[in-house]
Design a protein around this motif. Structure first.
Motif, PDB file in Angstrom:
ATOM      1  N   VAL A 126       0.849  -1.190   0.000  1.00 10.63           N
ATOM      2  CA  VAL A 126       0.000   0.000   0.000  1.00 10.63           C
ATOM      3  C   VAL A 126       0.888   1.245   0.000  1.00 10.63           C
ATOM      4  N   VAL A 127       0.704   2.096  -1.011  1.00  4.97           N
ATOM      5  CA  VAL A 127       1.454   3.347  -1.126  1.00  4.97           C
ATOM      6  C   VAL A 127       0.560   4.486  -0.656  1.00  4.97           C
ATOM      7  N   GLU A 128       1.080   5.281   0.269  1.00  2.00           N
ATOM      8  CA  GLU A 128       0.392   6.487   0.713  1.00  2.00           C
ATOM      9  C   GLU A 128       1.308   7.671   0.423  1.00  2.00           C
ATOM     10  N   ALA A 129       0.785   8.681  -0.244  1.00  2.00           N
ATOM     11  CA  ALA A 129       1.597   9.847  -0.565  1.00  2.00           C
ATOM     12  C   ALA A 129       0.812  11.116  -0.307  1.00  2.00           C
ATOM     13  N   GLU A 130       1.539  12.169   0.067  1.00  2.00           N
ATOM     14  CA  GLU A 130       0.938  13.486   0.220  1.00  2.00           C
ATOM     15  C   GLU A 130       1.588  14.422  -0.773  1.00  2.00           C
ATOM     16  N   SER A 131       0.778  15.180  -1.477  1.00  3.40           N
ATOM     17  CA  SER A 131       1.296  16.083  -2.494  1.00  3.40           C
ATOM     18  C   SER A 131       1.557  17.462  -1.913  1.00  3.40           C
ATOM     19  N   GLU A 132       2.301  18.276  -2.671  1.00  4.31           N
ATOM     20  CA  GLU A 132       2.609  19.629  -2.205  1.00  4.31           C
ATOM     21  C   GLU A 132       1.350  20.483  -2.076  1.00  4.31           C
ATOM     22  N   ASP A 133       0.311  20.128  -2.830  1.00  4.46           N
ATOM     23  CA  ASP A 133      -0.920  20.904  -2.726  1.00  4.46           C
ATOM     24  C   ASP A 133      -1.897  20.297  -1.717  1.00  4.46           C
ATOM     25  N   GLY A 134      -1.373  19.414  -0.833  1.00  7.62           N
ATOM     26  CA  GLY A 134      -2.164  18.936   0.292  1.00  7.62           C
ATOM     27  C   GLY A 134      -3.039  17.734   0.033  1.00  7.62           C
ATOM     28  N   LYS A 135      -2.981  17.155  -1.145  1.00  8.33           N
ATOM     29  CA  LYS A 135      -3.797  15.976  -1.432  1.00  8.33           C
ATOM     30  C   LYS A 135      -3.136  14.718  -0.882  1.00  8.33           C
ATOM     31  N   VAL A 136      -3.952  13.785  -0.448  1.00 10.77           N
ATOM     32  CA  VAL A 136      -3.476  12.475   0.001  1.00 10.77           C
ATOM     33  C   VAL A 136      -3.907  11.447  -1.031  1.00 10.77           C
ATOM     34  N   ILE A 137      -2.915  10.737  -1.580  1.00 12.27           N
ATOM     35  CA  ILE A 137      -3.189   9.740  -2.616  1.00 12.27           C
ATOM     36  C   ILE A 137      -2.780   8.370  -2.078  1.00 12.27           C
ATOM     37  N   GLU A 138      -3.628   7.382  -2.298  1.00  9.28           N
ATOM     38  CA  GLU A 138      -3.325   6.028  -1.837  1.00  9.28           C
ATOM     39  C   GLU A 138      -3.651   5.039  -2.946  1.00  9.28           C
ATOM     40  N   ARG A 139      -2.766   4.047  -3.117  1.00 13.56           N
ATOM     41  CA  ARG A 139      -3.046   2.964  -4.052  1.00 13.56           C
ATOM     42  C   ARG A 139      -2.279   1.727  -3.634  1.00 13.56           C
ATOM     43  N   SER A 140      -2.780   0.560  -4.048  1.00 15.68           N
ATOM     44  CA  SER A 140      -2.072  -0.700  -3.841  1.00 15.68           C
ATOM     45  C   SER A 140      -1.275  -0.999  -5.089  1.00 15.68           C
ATOM     46  N   ILE A 141      -0.107  -1.629  -4.897  1.00 16.55           N
ATOM     47  CA  ILE A 141       0.772  -1.857  -6.041  1.00 16.55           C
ATOM     48  C   ILE A 141       1.584  -3.125  -5.840  1.00 16.55           C
ATOM     49  N   ARG A 142       1.915  -3.783  -6.943  1.00 17.86           N
ATOM     50  CA  ARG A 142       2.815  -4.939  -6.945  1.00 17.86           C
ATOM     51  C   ARG A 142       4.057  -4.596  -7.741  1.00 17.86           C
ATOM     52  N   LEU A 143       5.101  -5.379  -7.574  1.00 14.41           N
ATOM     53  CA  LEU A 143       6.360  -5.105  -8.261  1.00 14.41           C
ATOM     54  C   LEU A 143       6.179  -5.068  -9.776  1.00 14.41           C
ATOM     55  N   GLU A 144       5.315  -5.924 -10.312  1.00 14.78           N
ATOM     56  CA  GLU A 144       5.103  -5.960 -11.757  1.00 14.78           C
ATOM     57  C   GLU A 144       4.506  -4.660 -12.285  1.00 14.78           C
ATOM     58  N   GLU A 145       3.959  -3.831 -11.385  1.00 10.21           N
ATOM     59  CA  GLU A 145       3.392  -2.546 -11.783  1.00 10.21           C
ATOM     60  C   GLU A 145       4.378  -1.393 -11.572  1.00 10.21           C
ATOM     61  N   ILE A 146       5.581  -1.719 -11.151  1.00 16.34           N
ATOM     62  CA  ILE A 146       6.619  -0.711 -10.917  1.00 16.34           C
ATOM     63  C   ILE A 146       7.673  -0.872 -12.013  1.00 16.34           C
ATOM     64  N   PRO A 147       7.635  -0.051 -13.062  1.00 20.48           N
ATOM     65  CA  PRO A 147       8.565  -0.245 -14.193  1.00 20.48           C
ATOM     66  C   PRO A 147      10.031  -0.171 -13.794  1.00 20.48           C
ATOM     67  N   TYR A 148      10.352   0.742 -12.891  1.00 19.08           N
ATOM     68  CA  TYR A 148      11.747   0.893 -12.457  1.00 19.08           C
ATOM     69  C   TYR A 148      11.847   0.544 -10.988  1.00 19.08           C
ATOM     70  N   ALA A 149      12.581  -0.511 -10.684  1.00 17.60           N
ATOM     71  CA  ALA A 149      12.780  -0.934  -9.296  1.00 17.60           C
ATOM     72  C   ALA A 149      14.181  -1.511  -9.169  1.00 17.60           C
ATOM     73  N   ARG A 150      15.058  -0.787  -8.521  1.00 19.39           N
ATOM     74  CA  ARG A 150      16.448  -1.209  -8.371  1.00 19.39           C
ATOM     75  C   ARG A 150      16.823  -1.226  -6.899  1.00 19.39           C
ATOM     76  N   ILE A 151      17.649  -2.207  -6.536  1.00 16.84           N
ATOM     77  CA  ILE A 151      18.304  -2.208  -5.235  1.00 16.84           C
ATOM     78  C   ILE A 151      19.702  -1.631  -5.431  1.00 16.84           C
ATOM     79  N   PHE A 152      20.061  -0.668  -4.605  1.00 20.51           N
ATOM     80  CA  PHE A 152      21.392  -0.068  -4.599  1.00 20.51           C
ATOM     81  C   PHE A 152      22.031  -0.305  -3.230  1.00 20.51           C
ATOM     82  N   SER A 153      23.329  -0.140  -3.169  1.00 19.21           N
ATOM     83  CA  SER A 153      24.003  -0.221  -1.876  1.00 19.21           C
ATOM     84  C   SER A 153      24.915   0.984  -1.698  1.00 19.21           C
ATOM     85  N   THR A 154      24.930   1.529  -0.491  1.00 17.88           N
ATOM     86  CA  THR A 154      25.932   2.543  -0.179  1.00 17.88           C
ATOM     87  C   THR A 154      27.221   1.877   0.283  1.00 17.88           C
ATOM     88  N   ARG A 155      27.079   0.752   0.966  1.00 12.34           N
ATOM     89  CA  ARG A 155      28.236  -0.079   1.311  1.00 12.34           C
ATOM     90  C   ARG A 155      27.730  -1.470   1.668  1.00 12.34           C
TER      91      ARG A 155
END
Length: 318
Positions: A126-155
C-alpha cells in the motif's frame, strides 16, 4: 606467472576453464597440500548478511496525470519513502527512495528489508503519498506494476567485519544483537563469512571494480565502485541490480534488538590472475584475523580468528 582476464574468458568460451567455489578450492588445498595457478581459472565467492547500507529506488504511476502537482512525502506499507529530485509535475508519477533500515510507522517489527522481499515475492503493498498541494493519494501496487525498481548499496560486502561484546554492567539494544546484548562479556556476535567473502579473495580489488558483473540477491547486477567508509585496508562495495530479477530467498528483513534491518546477498566470480590473488583465495578461516570490539564505543579490546567461528561447528539454524 600472470594471466590476463581475456585468456580466462577464452578458456570459458571454449569450455576448458576450471571454475571452483571457494570451499572446493579449500578442500583441494587440504587434500593436496598445495594449489597452483594451473589448477584453477575462476573462484566463485559469496556473502549473505545484514546489509544496512541498502536502499531501493522505485518509479511508478501513482495516480492519473493532472491529479496532483508533485509528491512531498510517501510511505509504502508504513515504511517511510523519500520522493526523488525529479518533480514529475502533474504527470501522476512518483520516484521514491526507500531505505532498507527504515521502520514502518504501523508495525515496529517491519522494515524496508521486509518490504523489499514481499515485493519480490509478488506481494501487494500500500502506497500512501501526500502532495505539495495537500492531497493524500493512496493505491495498492505490486512489483510488476513498478517499471523501475532497483536495489542499490551505499556499502555492502565488507572485507569481513568484527566481533562485538558488551563489557559494561547493563544490557544494550543494538543492531548487532538479535536480543538485548547481555552485559559482562556474556556473549559475542560476529559479522563476516571469513574465507568465502568476495573482497577477502581479491583484497586489492584487482578483478573487482566498476562494471564487474555480480549476483545481487540472485539477480545479475554490477559493481559501481567502492562504498562509503571503504578503506584500502578494509574495502567494501557499492552495487546495483534490478529487483524484478531477484530471488526472495536471498534477501529480506531481520529483526534485531534495536529494530528491523535488511538482509542482502552478493556473489562475485574472482578470475585467478596471479599469485597474490591465489594466496588470498587459499587463506583459510583460521588465518583470517577477527577483531573483538566493545559494542558501546566501537574500540578494539581483543582479537580472534574466523576459524574460532566457522571451523567444526554445526551451521544448522534452530
Amino acid at each position: 606467472m600472470i594471466r590476463r582476464i581475456e585468456d580466462i574468458k577464452e578458456r570459458i568460451k571454449c569450455g576448458r576453464a576450471v571454475v571452483l567455489t571457494q570451499p572446493e578450492i579449500s578442500r583441494m588445498l587440504e587434500e593436496r597440500g598445495e594449489v597452483s595457478l594451473k589448477d584453477v581459472d575462476v573462484v566463485t565467492t559469496a556473502t549473505r548478511a545484514v546489509m544496512s547500507g541498502t536502499y531501493a529506488v522505485l518509479s511508478f504511476p501513482l495516480a492519473a496525470p493532472g491529479s496532483f502537482i508533485r509528491a512531498s512525502s510517501a510511505r509504502i506499507n508504513g515504511v517511510p519513502a523519500w520522493p526523488g529530485p525529479c518533480p514529475n509535475e502533474r504527470l501522476g508519477m512518483i520516484d521514491l527512495m526507500v531505505y532498507g533500515t527504515s521502520h514502518s510507522i504501523y508495525q515496529p517489527e517491519y522494515g524496508g528489508g521486509h518490504l523489499f522481499r514481499e515485493l519480490v515475492e509478488g506481494g501487494e503493498a500500500v502506497v500512501e503519498a501526500e502532495s505539495e498541494d495537500g492531497k493524500v493519494i493512496e493505491r495498492s501496487i505490486r512489483l510488476e506494476e513498478i517499471p523501475y525498481a532497483r536495489i542499490f548499496s551505499t556499502r555492502n560486502a565488507f572485507k569481513n567485519y568484527v566481533a562485538f561484546v558488551n563489557p559494561r554492567s547493563l544490557p544494550l539494544k543494538s543492531i548487532f544483537s538479535r536480543i538485548e546484548f547481555p552485559p559482562h562479556l556474556a556473549a559475542a556476535t560476529v559479522s563476516g563469512c571469513g574465507q568465502i567473502n568476495p573482497v577477502k579473495n581479491d583484497p586489492y580489488l584487482e578483478t573487482i571494480g566498476i562494471g564487474t558483473r555480480i549476483l545481487l540477491n540472485g539477480a545479475q547486477g554490477f559493481v559501481v565502485g567502492t562504498g562509503t567508509r571503504s578503506l584500502p585496508t578494509r574495502p567494501n562495495l557499492l552495487g546495483l541490480a534490478d529487483m524484478h530479477q531477484m530471488d526472495p530467498e536471498y534477501m529480506g528483513g531481520f529483526l534485531t534488538s534495536a529494530g528491523p534491518e535488511c538482509i542482502g546477498s552478493w556473489a562475485v566470480p574472482i578470475p585467478v590472475l596471479n599469485e597474490t590473488i591465489l594466496n588470498a583465495i587459499l587463506q583459510q578461516d583460521r588465518d583470517i584475523p577477527l577483531t573483538i570490539m566493545d559494542v558501546n564505543v566501537r574500540q578494539k579490546i581483543g582479537k580472534s580468528s574466523y576459524g574460532d567461528v566457522w571451523d567444526s561447528v554445526d551451521l544448522r539454524v534452530r
